[in-house]
Design a protein around this motif. Structure first.
Motif, PDB file in Angstrom:
ATOM      1  N   ASN A 111      23.606  45.017-101.305  1.00 58.16           N
ATOM      2  CA  ASN A 111      22.646  43.984-100.896  1.00 58.16           C
ATOM      3  C   ASN A 111      21.987  44.322 -99.563  1.00 58.16           C
ATOM      4  O   ASN A 111      20.777  44.154 -99.402  1.00 58.16           O
ATOM      5  N   LYS A 147      35.103  46.844-104.439  1.00 53.09           N
ATOM      6  CA  LYS A 147      33.903  46.153-104.945  1.00 53.09           C
ATOM      7  C   LYS A 147      33.245  45.262-103.893  1.00 53.09           C
ATOM      8  O   LYS A 147      32.010  45.281-103.755  1.00 53.09           O
ATOM      9  N   TYR A 168      30.166  38.848 -98.948  1.00 46.67           N
ATOM     10  CA  TYR A 168      31.203  39.670 -99.569  1.00 46.67           C
ATOM     11  C   TYR A 168      32.250  40.132 -98.562  1.00 46.67           C
ATOM     12  O   TYR A 168      33.338  40.598 -98.950  1.00 46.67           O
ATOM     13  N   ALA A 221      25.748  51.312-100.299  1.00 49.02           N
ATOM     14  CA  ALA A 221      26.935  50.717-100.938  1.00 49.02           C
ATOM     15  C   ALA A 221      28.097  51.702-100.913  1.00 49.02           C
ATOM     16  O   ALA A 221      29.244  51.347-100.611  1.00 49.02           O
ATOM     17  N   TRP A 279      31.301  47.480-101.688  1.00 49.91           N
ATOM     18  CA  TRP A 279      30.157  48.024-102.438  1.00 49.91           C
ATOM     19  C   TRP A 279      29.040  46.977-102.512  1.00 49.91           C
ATOM     20  O   TRP A 279      27.878  47.265-102.228  1.00 49.91           O
ATOM     21  N   ASP A 280      29.410  45.751-102.877  1.00 48.57           N
ATOM     22  CA  ASP A 280      28.398  44.696-103.030  1.00 48.57           C
ATOM     23  C   ASP A 280      27.757  44.325-101.691  1.00 48.57           C
ATOM     24  O   ASP A 280      26.555  44.030-101.634  1.00 48.57           O
TER      25      ASP A 280
END
Length: 327
Positions: free
Chosen positions: A212, A204, A302, A187, A207-208
């Motif tokens: 995952n 974010k 994302y 991440a 990162w997400d």
């Protein structure tokens, strides 16, 4: 050539192109110091190779937000050093003898030197990170992010070790552990360019995406430990023999399947083969493989916030590669 093999060739080419940049940069940053033996131990695994997936993700993510990665190239090197620091210490704790097809650091140089080698890489990572040529306040924030990631990795590693003593570990416990032990560094690899360039809207989502994909990557790694054989370059079936409560083992246990070699500390190749066959027959390996792919699919969503670009497409392909690679 099938579409799948074409995609695989394409992603391997993209990885290689960027990993060569990383390798060249590491040569510039990592001079042999004194005592020579300490630095040989520190750089042993780095010189053994590896695909450099984490720093490659950093370069790709930087390209995907439309920024030049040259000023922040030190952050990619720092992440690779932190990854290698964790590997050296993990191998000591797990008593593993091989990594990337070569003897582990503690086996070659002794346990005490291996601990110092890992510590050296950890410190070097922050020294190199400070060389990023962007706003100082963004570099400070990146230091905070990476330091927090290192704490989480330690928490995840401790959880992994503690699980060996517990009989009540659940799939949820495992996923929480994997998020910390593996997910957060991937991440961080993806989101650190946005942090360094102050691109807040991308921090974010990247990162997400990485988190995952990192969880999927680790689940797939657990599968490869069982089915990868010699390709994985480390001790085959070591997780089972050491008593690691991976998702494959937890799923089999849920189904009432007992694995004789679990936690035995030693097993013959025939015993390992029989254990893997059992895990295949009960569906535990397929269960884990499907879950790994589900995490990656969730992560890819994302990336919708990113503008369309070649780098974004490559990130999507690389995400799939993380859970389909053979070693």
């Amino acid at each position: 050539m099938s579409q799948n093999s074409a995609s695989k060739d394409e992603i391997l080419k993209e990885i290689k192109k960027r990993s060569e940049v990383i390798n060249k940069a590491m040569e510039d940053f990592l001079d042999l110091g004194e005592p020579e033996e300490l630095y040989k131990a520190s750089y042993h695994l780095i010189k053994a190779g590896g695909k450099r997936l984490r720093p490659v993700l950093t370069l790709l993510s930087c390209e995907a937000i439309g920024r030049d990665w040259k000023p922040i190239l030190p952050s990619a090197i720092a992440i690779e050093l932190i990854h290698n620091f964790t590997l050296i210490h993990d191998d000591i704790m797990d008593k593993d003898e091989y990594r990337r097809g070569v003897p582990t650091v503690h086996r070659l140089f002794g346990e005490a030197t291996a601990i110092l080698a890992g510590d050296t890489l950890f410190a070097k990572a922050f020294e190199i990170l400070s060389k990023c040529n962007v706003e100082a306040e963004n570099v400070i924030r990146a230091v905070e992010v990476i330091a927090d990631v290192c704490v989480k990795i330690c928490e995840g590693q401790y959880m992994d070790m503690e699980f060996e003593k517990r009989d009540d570990v659940s799939v949820e416990d495992y996923l929480k552990m994997v998020e910390k032990k593996t997910g957060v560094l991937i991440a961080c690899s993806c989101s650190i360019p946005a942090v360094l360039y102050g691109e807040e809207k991308y921090v974010k989502p990247l990162w997400d995406f990485g988190l995952n994909c990192g969880i999927g990557f680790q689940i797939h790694d657990d599968v490869l430990d069982l089915v990868g054989g010699e390709k994985i370059g480390k001790d085959w079936c070591s997780d089972l023999v050491e008593g690691k409560k991976t998702i494959v083992y937890l799923r089999a246990r849920e189904m009432g399947v007992e694995i004789d070699i679990f936690g035995k500390g030693k097993a013959s190749d025939d015993e390992k083969r029989r254990a893997v066959e059992k895990l295949k027959e009960c569906g535990a390996i397929d269960f884990a493989s499907e879950m790994a792919k589900e995490f990656v699919e969730r992560g890819k969503k994302y990336l919708d916030v990113l503008p369309d670009s070649n780098a974004k497409n490559v990130l999507m392909l690389l995400a799939d590669y993380l859970v389909t690679r053979e070693y």
